[in-house]
Scaffold this active site. Sequence first.
Site, PDB file in Angstrom:
ATOM      1  N   HIS A  42      -3.908   6.186   2.897  1.00 59.86           N
ATOM      2  CA  HIS A  42      -4.577   4.980   2.410  1.00 59.86           C
ATOM      3  C   HIS A  42      -4.056   3.728   3.120  1.00 59.86           C
ATOM      4  O   HIS A  42      -4.834   2.902   3.606  1.00 59.86           O
ATOM      5  CB  HIS A  42      -4.371   4.893   0.903  1.00 59.86           C
ATOM      6  CG  HIS A  42      -5.198   3.882   0.185  1.00 59.86           C
ATOM      7  ND1 HIS A  42      -4.814   2.565   0.055  1.00 59.86           N
ATOM      8  CD2 HIS A  42      -6.388   3.981  -0.453  1.00 59.86           C
ATOM      9  CE1 HIS A  42      -5.732   1.916  -0.652  1.00 59.86           C
ATOM     10  NE2 HIS A  42      -6.706   2.749  -0.967  1.00 59.86           N
ATOM     11  N   ASP A  97       0.825  -1.212   0.000  1.00 56.47           N
ATOM     12  CA  ASP A  97       0.000   0.000   0.000  1.00 56.47           C
ATOM     13  C   ASP A  97       0.865   1.272   0.000  1.00 56.47           C
ATOM     14  O   ASP A  97       2.002   1.248  -0.472  1.00 56.47           O
ATOM     15  CB  ASP A  97      -0.951  -0.062   1.216  1.00 56.47           C
ATOM     16  CG  ASP A  97      -2.300   0.580   0.925  1.00 56.47           C
ATOM     17  OD1 ASP A  97      -2.326   1.759   0.558  1.00 56.47           O
ATOM     18  OD2 ASP A  97      -3.336  -0.106   1.067  1.00 56.47           O
ATOM     19  N   SER A 128     -11.014  -0.779  -1.767  1.00 52.96           N
ATOM     20  CA  SER A 128      -9.779  -0.725  -0.953  1.00 52.96           C
ATOM     21  C   SER A 128     -10.083  -0.941   0.515  1.00 52.96           C
ATOM     22  O   SER A 128      -9.257  -1.491   1.245  1.00 52.96           O
ATOM     23  CB  SER A 128      -9.120   0.654  -1.054  1.00 52.96           C
ATOM     24  OG  SER A 128      -8.400   0.803  -2.223  1.00 52.96           O
TER      25      SER A 128
END
Length: 762
Positions: free
Chosen positions: A215, A142, A547
């Site tokens: 994220h 990620d 996600s």
Amino acid sequence: MSSSSTILILLLSSLLVANNASPKPEEYQTYIIHMDGSQKPTSFSTHESWHRSTLKSLSSSPSDSDDKLLYSYNHVMHGFSARLTPSQLSELEKSPAHRATYQESFGRLLTTHTTKFLGLKPKTGIWPASSYGKDVIIGIIDTGIWPECESFTDKGMSPVPDRWKGKCENGTAFSPTACNRKLIGARSFSKGLLAAGKNISKENDFESARDHQSHGTHTASTAAGSPVLGASHFGYARGTAKGVAPSARIAMYKVIWATSTPEATASDVLAGMDQAIADGVDIISLSLALPQTSYFYDAIAIASLSAIEKGIVVICAAGNKGGPNTTFNGAPWITTVGAGTVDRSFIATLSLGNGLTMNGTSYYPASAYITNAPLFYGAGNLSKSICSNSTLDPEEVAGKIVLCDNSTSIDILGQMKEVQRAGGYAGIFLADSINLDPQQYNTPSQFAIPSLVVQTSFGTSLKEYVRENDANVKSMRFVITSLGTSPAPQVAYFSSRGPDPINPGILKPDILAPGMDILAAIVPNKQYIKVGNYELVTDYALASGTSMATPHVSGVAALLKAVHHDWSPAAIRSAMMTTAYTLDNTGTVLKDQLTGMPATPLDFGAGHINPNKAMDPGLIYDLGFQDYVEFLCGLGYSKKQMRAVLRRNQWSCGQNSTDLNYPSFVTMFPRGSSTATAKNFSRVLTNVGDDTAVYRAVLVVPTGMSVKVEPRTLTFTRKYQTQGFVVSVEIEKDASEIQYGYLRWIDQHDHIVSSPIVAISV
Ligand SMILES: *[C@@H]1O[C@H](CO)[C@@H](O)[C@H](O)[C@H]1NC(C)=O
Ligand SMILES: *[C@@H]1O[C@H](CO)[C@@H](O)[C@H](O)[C@H]1NC(C)=O
Ligand SMILES: *[C@@H]1O[C@H](CO)[C@@H](O)[C@H](O)[C@H]1NC(C)=O
Ligand SMILES: *[C@@H]1O[C@H](CO)[C@@H](O)[C@H](O)[C@H]1NC(C)=O
Ligand SMILES: *[C@@H]1O[C@H](CO)[C@@H](O)[C@H](O)[C@H]1NC(C)=O
Ligand SMILES: *[C@@H]1O[C@H](CO)[C@@H](O)[C@H](O)[C@H]1NC(C)=O
Ligand SMILES: *[C@@H]1O[C@H](CO)[C@@H](O)[C@H](O)[C@H]1NC(C)=O
Ligand SMILES: *[C@@H]1O[C@H](CO)[C@@H](O)[C@H](O)[C@H]1NC(C)=O
Ligand SMILES: *[C@@H]1O[C@H](CO)[C@@H](O)[C@H](O)[C@H]1NC(C)=O
């Protein structure tokens, strides 16, 4: 705002192109070169020294060949990535050890109450049974991680197991001491990105495993965050934030970087996965995607098969493209995850001067309470009534609450900006769905003025009232979290749908998990939203996307792994799929958030994940590496293509059949066929229950489809015993476009082993 507003999930980019793509003359480009590792001369002690020597030997090789080698790969494949000219490439491709070439490609990202929504409880079920996922290691590929987040504290955790080979790399703003017993590894991979001539943004990223885009911090804390009391998104969703497997460990592999937008290259993704396998993770979680392409060109597919062969579970996001035929990461060895909504909504209430009250959706980050403000609506002028760009007159709207009509030509976030520009005090927006743009994963960060979104159906009464003189808003109240919203779950409007564009014969996505308005940790001390002159920060925030759904499934896989150490990746997936549910909290089939209509297995796969049931599925559809080999043989791949996917020179095609022992069934029939179409599926079930059990087949079959199961009863007398059966599906002539039913095996101990049967016209 940082570039995080574009983080949403996925992908763009051009792809892993075949090796016959013609690059510009004699320019260096990045290629991923897949080599036959068995041809390494014994004089080289390591693959890397062989790779370096191979590069040096190329005729037009520059003396600094060391700089041309980006990565040597040993686990996802034997090979390397390097900067090469076309003539060097063709020289290399003549080598007998050369197996395949991939051109560099770029991928993009596909973002606590959800543990409760999943039915996880401290005293019963899979949480206590798995000791909350104790000692399972989840590798997350990620944007990096913010190690100081409370979600990554290691209070009460046992020492890191000896089998762990990973490490915590030193780098910008990242000290090796940042790791602990929770975050046990953190590395970063950017050589591919830099070689492609991209610069990592100094303002918007760190050259280390430290996250800047939030994220990775969000996905990691969703999968395995430690409990944090009193977390909230500016008061919304307040509660204890907890990962799905709060005792599992996390290793972060940063491969996505902020350039002008968040970007990842295939060579860096491969390097991250290669390292994760070498370090000894149990689960790989990928909330990103490269462009869809055949398995033999798809870096994630190839690397995942290598991981699966080593018993590592690979969980990937299905993508955020909405619409049919849009799934990513659909290789049959990957668990592909779609996103669902949860039974929680964030509301504001509106009460008008005439006594009318209504609720709308809002994420405005302050407990504002507005009283007695005039209402404005641009009646009679279409562009004004929908608050198009630059149409509101500041003199008309200053200090007023502006009503903006629903429109397909401008989205709500654009309308909000216009109301703000013109100096409106607050906004009321008519829409049926707040999330019109699938790329807006962090819509909540756009609520910079007091705004609420109300259903289009309220429009008539609102507009009628506004026509009266002195229309005003008596009150608007914000920051209300409402639980028990129904119907829930629904298939999130943005979740990518099947059929899988690469192989429609395997149902994808496999499963649905919470992916809408998920509260998890983000990078703190960084402006999240600007309200008036105030820059607001938060350390927990809501985000949406496949996600965000993916780490939920990675967490559940960790819990399952902790309970059943010996289960294969396919067994873990089968347990999750066959126990998934397809009815929402109103007792009807899960709906599609986009249309409000019942969704189908092409939208939700086997259904919504149900972790406690998955712990005790009764039976599993197991698959091993050889099954995937036979599946690939059945696709009719050439020897060269097979070598590329399988990373070896020899294999046995055995049964050579694309009929995998998969927990779902897809049959394709010719549209408007004048004759019936039939297909037989062979399946083998393994008893993973302790008891002797007798299962009988129960079928749910729509008109136009007929299904036979032979035998209809399966008797198991011991654990791990297997039994085969055949399903014959017949589609009548003139059948409609898509039909689906279910095969359920039900035993006397309340196990229900459910599989969707989908017929698609082609
Ligand atoms: C760690 O990285 C920082 C930043 O790149 C650097 O200044 C420092 O010297 C490094 N420390 C070690 C021990 O390598
Ligand atoms: C990257 O940075 C270098 C040096 O600062 C600069 O010359 C180059 O133009 C930058 N490249 C891009 C793509 O911005
Ligand atoms: C609005 O939501 C609140 C809180 O959930 C609820 O009590 C109230 O009844 C709702 N009002 C309307 C008009 O739906
Ligand atoms: C309104 O502004 C947004 C963002 O500035 C832009 O994307 C959009 O195209 C504009 N729409 C119109 C109708 O001009
Ligand atoms: C509608 O409003 C816009 C923006 O204020 C203005 O330019 C336009 O002339 C108006 N149209 C009509 C028909 O009044
Ligand atoms: C708003 O929605 C209503 C009902 O769906 C529709 O009739 C109307 O045309 C829409 N308005 C605009 C400006 O698109
Ligand atoms: C699905 O998408 C692929 C490429 O993405 C395309 O080749 C194929 O024709 C599409 N299939 C259907 C049924 O639309
Ligand atoms: C496997 O079956 C496919 C389709 O029937 C065929 O095209 C292919 O040649 C077969 N491959 C092998 C190795 O038998
Ligand atoms: C499916 O199997 C049945 C017997 O189990 C056989 O009669 C039938 O021909 C088979 N159909 C196909 C399409 O292979």
